[in-house]
Design an enzyme around this catalytic site. Structure first.
Site, PDB file in Angstrom:
ATOM      1  N   GLY A   1       0.836  -1.197   0.000  1.00 34.49           N
ATOM      2  CA  GLY A   1       0.000   0.000   0.000  1.00 34.49           C
ATOM      3  C   GLY A   1       0.868   1.243   0.000  1.00 34.49           C
TER       4      GLY A   1
ATOM      5  CB  ILE B   1       3.420   2.433   4.669  1.00 30.82           C
ATOM      6  CG1 ILE B   1       2.601   3.557   5.307  1.00 30.82           C
ATOM      7  CG2 ILE B   1       4.723   2.234   5.446  1.00 30.82           C
ATOM      8  CD1 ILE B   1       2.032   3.224   6.674  1.00 30.82           C
TER       9      ILE B   1
ATOM     10  NE  ARG C   1      -3.259  -0.977  13.905  1.00 33.46           N
ATOM     11  CZ  ARG C   1      -2.706   0.176  13.584  1.00 33.46           C
ATOM     12  NH1 ARG C   1      -1.391   0.242  13.392  1.00 33.46           N
ATOM     13  NH2 ARG C   1      -3.435   1.268  13.446  1.00 33.46           N
TER      14      ARG C   1
ATOM     15  CD  GLU D   1       0.478  -2.354  19.918  1.00 31.51           C
ATOM     16  OE1 GLU D   1       0.219  -1.143  19.763  1.00 31.51           O
ATOM     17  OE2 GLU D   1       1.300  -2.979  19.222  1.00 31.51           O
TER      18      GLU D   1
ATOM     19  CG  HIS E   1       2.080   1.162  17.977  1.00 34.44           C
ATOM     20  ND1 HIS E   1       0.945   0.389  18.033  1.00 34.44           N
ATOM     21  CD2 HIS E   1       2.024   1.807  16.789  1.00 34.44           C
ATOM     22  CE1 HIS E   1       0.224   0.567  16.938  1.00 34.44           C
ATOM     23  NE2 HIS E   1       0.871   1.430  16.168  1.00 34.44           N
TER      24      HIS E   1
END
Length: 329
Positions: A152, A154, A235, A264, A282
């Protein structure tokens, strides 16, 4: 005035922007429990969240709620089926974090490949007494093969960076990207299994869904080269963290870089016991400029979705635009 909840601490000037249009209830403290979130949403027309889970029970407890603006690209914290049933709009903040996240993913990959964290810990512990030719031998990045899972925005930003390192780029995606993009990035579409077997450095940049859960598990790690690295900036849940620990401990892969984790902010404690992993909390999008852009875009979405501001009725980033203009159910 319409009432909104800002569920997380954010920049005070963004709160000031929102106060121009709304009666703002701002949680500038610890993360709200599910019960407290539902209680504070009960009389609200909108909300700004940052990963807070919002599902059917939360929506049912907030009959006036019409929009929830997520300060993130991913929205796996939203039960979108419940949003659609209730005609509640969800929004997110794509694009503004592409480059900073790609920068960080690159840094994490480089740190894993070149054993930066491992060697720093060793140095800080006072072990460095002399230079040795075989100290902390890592893997080359320049001239190697980059495997991107999730091509995508990124993923494409990562592939652009690979050109400066003379890397071969292979990728796997749910759907193949346009030929023009492949040509621009000099990227080759391959199966996931082929990618795992060929890549020197695998980077995960795919959204989390029930279908992408444990995209990388024991079977996939077994396909990777023993000299390869794995980087996850997507993720938690996309990687089976327990299987990854075992692969790292057994040196089935060389190293990993993780910015996200299953469950997380809790993480598998065994990750702290293996030296060949770089761990960060993160923070892939954590530059001031990017986080400000994310907060302001979330505010833009909220303002517009509630019929205010210059884009009234036309939020820039609706996740489920089909509910726009529909009455809350």
């Amino acid at each position: 005035m319409q009432k909104i909840l800002v569920a997380r601490p954010i920049f005070p000037d963004v709160i000031d922007r929102l106060k121009q249009y709304f009666d703002v209830d701002w949680n500038n403290g610890d993360v709200l429990s599910a019960e407290e979130l539902a209680r504070r949403l009960a009389d609200k027309d909108g909300a700004l969240t940052a990963g807070d889970p919002v599902g059917a029970s939360t929506l049912a407890a907030a009959p006036r709620l019409r929009v929830v603006a997520n300060m993130a690209v991913g929205y796996n914290n939203f039960d979108m089926a419940a949003f659609n049933r209730a005609n509640v709009l969800g929004t997110n903040t794509p694009d503004v974090l592409n480059e900073s996240t790609a920068d960080f993913g690159w840094a994490l990959m480089m740190a894993a490949a070149r054993r930066v964290t491992e060697s720093e810990h060793w140095l800080r512990a006072g072990h460095w007494q002399k230079w040795n030719y075989d100290s902390f031998l890592g893997g080359d990045v320049y001239g190697s093969t980059l495997g991107v899972i999730g091509m995508g925005r990124i993923g494409q930003a990562l592939a652009r960076r690979a050109r400066g390192f003379n890397m071969k780029v292979i990728y796997h995606n749910r759907t193949r990207v346009a030929e023009q993009i492949e040509t621009e990035l000099n990227a080759q579409y391959v199966s996931k299994e082929d990618l795992l077997g060929r890549a020197d450095h695998v980077v995960l940049v795919l959204p989390y869904t029930k279908d992408s859960h444990h995209t990388i598990g024991a079977a996939e790690l077994a396909l990777m080269k023993p000299t390869a690295t794995l980087t996850n900036i997507a993720r938690g849940g996309i990687v089976d963290d327990a299987a990854l620990v075992e692969a790292l401990r057994a040196k089935r892969i060389a190293a990993a870089g993780l910015d996200v984790y299953e469950g997380e902010p809790n993480l598998n404690p065994d990750l702290l016991t293996v030296p060949n992993v770089v761990l960060t909390p993160h923070i892939a999008s954590a530059t001031e400029a990017t986080r400000r852009a994310m907060a302001n875009l979330a505010a833009d979405n909220l303002i517009a979705a509630l019929g205010a501001g210059p884009r009234a009725g036309q939020p820039p980033n609706p996740i489920n635009p089909e509910v726009l203009g529909k009455a809350r159910t």
